[in-house]
Scaffold this active site. Structure first.
Site, PDB file in Angstrom:
ATOM      1  CB  SER A  31      -6.550  12.704  26.474  1.00  0.00           C
ATOM      2  OG  SER A  31      -6.551  12.670  27.890  1.00  0.00           O
ATOM      3  CE1 TYR A  56      -1.397  13.714  25.931  1.00  0.00           C
ATOM      4  CE2 TYR A  56      -2.913  13.854  27.789  1.00  0.00           C
ATOM      5  CZ  TYR A  56      -2.405  13.159  26.699  1.00  0.00           C
ATOM      6  OH  TYR A  56      -2.917  11.921  26.384  1.00  0.00           O
TER       7      TYR A  56
HETATM    8  N1  LIG Z   1      -2.390   5.786  28.537  1.00  0.00           N
HETATM    9  C1  LIG Z   1      -3.275   6.707  28.888  1.00  0.00           C
HETATM   10  O1  LIG Z   1      -3.653   6.818  30.082  1.00  0.00           O
HETATM   11  C2  LIG Z   1      -3.880   7.625  27.856  1.00  0.00           C
HETATM   12  C3  LIG Z   1      -4.966   8.394  28.245  1.00  0.00           C
HETATM   13  C4  LIG Z   1      -5.544   9.251  27.322  1.00  0.00           C
HETATM   14  C5  LIG Z   1      -5.051   9.312  26.042  1.00  0.00           C
HETATM   15  N2  LIG Z   1      -3.983   8.548  25.681  1.00  0.00           N
HETATM   16  C6  LIG Z   1      -3.500   8.687  24.309  1.00  0.00           C
HETATM   17  O2  LIG Z   1      -3.457   7.426  23.695  1.00  0.00           O
HETATM   18  C7  LIG Z   1      -2.416   7.408  22.714  1.00  0.00           C
HETATM   19  C8  LIG Z   1      -1.516   6.207  22.955  1.00  0.00           C
HETATM   20  O3  LIG Z   1      -1.012   6.284  24.264  1.00  0.00           O
HETATM   21  P1  LIG Z   1      -0.349   5.050  25.032  1.00  0.00           P
HETATM   22  O4  LIG Z   1      -0.711   5.187  26.457  1.00  0.00           O
HETATM   23  O5  LIG Z   1      -0.601   3.790  24.314  1.00  0.00           O
HETATM   24  O6  LIG Z   1       1.162   5.527  24.913  1.00  0.00           O
HETATM   25  P2  LIG Z   1       2.474   4.728  24.766  1.00  0.00           P
HETATM   26  O7  LIG Z   1       2.373   3.386  25.408  1.00  0.00           O
HETATM   27  O8  LIG Z   1       3.540   5.636  25.216  1.00  0.00           O
HETATM   28  O9  LIG Z   1       2.521   4.614  23.170  1.00  0.00           O
HETATM   29  C9  LIG Z   1       3.460   3.850  22.643  1.00  0.00           C
HETATM   30  C10 LIG Z   1       3.483   3.996  21.139  1.00  0.00           C
HETATM   31  O10 LIG Z   1       3.733   5.357  20.740  1.00  0.00           O
HETATM   32  C11 LIG Z   1       4.845   5.357  19.840  1.00  0.00           C
HETATM   33  N3  LIG Z   1       5.494   6.648  19.772  1.00  0.00           N
HETATM   34  C12 LIG Z   1       5.961   7.422  20.784  1.00  0.00           C
HETATM   35  N4  LIG Z   1       6.536   8.549  20.296  1.00  0.00           N
HETATM   36  C13 LIG Z   1       6.422   8.467  18.949  1.00  0.00           C
HETATM   37  C14 LIG Z   1       6.826   9.313  17.884  1.00  0.00           C
HETATM   38  N5  LIG Z   1       7.461  10.467  18.115  1.00  0.00           N
HETATM   39  N6  LIG Z   1       6.557   8.930  16.611  1.00  0.00           N
HETATM   40  C15 LIG Z   1       5.914   7.763  16.352  1.00  0.00           C
HETATM   41  N7  LIG Z   1       5.504   6.927  17.323  1.00  0.00           N
HETATM   42  C16 LIG Z   1       5.777   7.272  18.612  1.00  0.00           C
HETATM   43  C17 LIG Z   1       5.706   4.235  20.394  1.00  0.00           C
HETATM   44  O11 LIG Z   1       6.693   3.829  19.472  1.00  0.00           O
HETATM   45  P3  LIG Z   1       8.252   4.050  19.825  1.00  0.00           P
HETATM   46  O12 LIG Z   1       8.438   3.696  21.257  1.00  0.00           O
HETATM   47  O13 LIG Z   1       8.953   3.157  18.870  1.00  0.00           O
HETATM   48  O14 LIG Z   1       8.504   5.509  19.544  1.00  0.00           O
HETATM   49  C18 LIG Z   1       4.634   3.174  20.616  1.00  0.00           C
HETATM   50  O15 LIG Z   1       4.250   2.568  19.406  1.00  0.00           O
HETATM   51  C19 LIG Z   1      -1.699   8.751  22.838  1.00  0.00           C
HETATM   52  O16 LIG Z   1      -2.198   9.639  21.863  1.00  0.00           O
HETATM   53  C20 LIG Z   1      -2.088   9.233  24.223  1.00  0.00           C
HETATM   54  O17 LIG Z   1      -2.058  10.645  24.312  1.00  0.00           O
HETATM   55  C21 LIG Z   1      -3.377   7.704  26.566  1.00  0.00           C
END
Ligand SMILES: NC(=O)c1ccc[n+]([C@@H]2O[C@H](COP(=O)([O-])OP(=O)(O)OC[C@H]3O[C@@H](n4cnc5c(N)ncnc54)[C@H](OP(=O)(O)O)[C@@H]3O)[C@@H](O)[C@H]2O)c1
Length: 244
Positions: free
Chosen positions: A140, A153
């Protein structure tokens, strides 16, 4: 070459967009899509995939914040794959707790999910990587610049970015490239509940004045996966955050 691909947390958000991008652009051999809890979202993604693709995909429910979940995923990979070509470590959790309300359990859960479990996933699967394989970490921008209020985080994501560089030595003999993608603010459920005031405040700091789309993160992730000379890089995808 037809690849074996493993993605953690691939059923929603950025992970789902990466799966869709790979399915659109790549003729792979097998893909394991991990998710943690939500069977419905996994089923929805499965139903949206073409029939010939579904046959090549295995969904593995395993909570990647736990050692039990790590065991389940490692066993599934050993059962389904004879080698690994691409690994996308996409799992990440955060917290909105204030620093003064942190306890060791909360700190440990975020660090374990974002850093420790991916490290041991890689350690346990290391021998299965094919020559020229790829590992991508989802870090991130808050692991580069401490703009986020979540200290744990940001600290965990800084460690994740460092891993992409630090683990290169371990994979040198296998010619595996390790890189990290560092998104800024991306429209996923991560942003659920954000007020208009908060959107406006953040958009004012982004040169493009908008949050990114998961597809935009997926595109650069795929570009890095298919590039054989990017190694140890941390690639920012922020729309120009902090430009002003
Ligand atoms: N969105 C942003 O603004 C942003 C910015 C910077 C970095 N990121 C990074 O990008 C990555 C993805 O983020 P996202 O925004 O796509 O998040 P998200 O929408 O919350 O991600 C959803 C995915 O994560 C899975 N997940 C959550 N907890 C889990 C666990 N304990 N074990 C296995 N799977 C799990 C969910 O499956 P289930 O619901 O079935 O558990 C789903 O497949 C993360 O590493 C996040 O830190 C995001």
């Amino acid at each position: 070459m037809e690849r074996n691909i493993l993605i953690t947390s691939g059923s929603a958000g950025i992970g789902k967009s990466i799966v869709k991008k790979i399915v659109e652009c790549e003729s792979f051999h097998r893909m394991i899509i991990n998710y943690g809890h939500n069977d419905e979202a996994a089923e929805e993604l499965k139903a949206s995939l073409p029939k010939d693709i579904v046959e090549k995909v295995v969904f593995v429910k395993a909570d990647m914040s736990t050692v039990e979940g790590l065991d389940i995923l490692v066993n599934a990979v050993k059962k389904e794959f004879d080698h690994i070509d691409w690994l996308i470590c996409n799992t990440g959790i955060g917290t909105y707790a204030k620093f003064e309300d942190y306890d060791i359990e909360l700190w440990d859960k975020v660090m374990r999910t974002n850093v420790t479990i991916p490290v041991f996933l890689i350690q346990r699967l290391k021998n299965m990587f094919s020559y020229g394989g790829k590992i991508i970490f989802m870090t991130s921008y808050s692991g580069i610049v401490p703009y986020s209020s979540s200290i744990v985080y940001g600290t965990s994501k800084a460690a994740v970015a460092f891993l992409a560089k630090n683990l290169m030595k371990e994979f040198e003999s296998k010619g595996v490239c390790l890189n990290a993608i560092a998104p800024g603010f991306i429209e996923t459920r991560w942003q659920d509940g954000r007020s208009q005031e908060s959107y406006d405040r953040i958009n004012a700091k982004i040169a493009l004045h908008r949050f990114g789309k998961p597809e935009e993160v997926a595109k650069i992730t795929y570009d890095v996966l298919t590039n054989d000379y990017i190694n140890g890089a941390v690639i920012e995808v922020t729309g120009g955050y902090g430009y002003f």
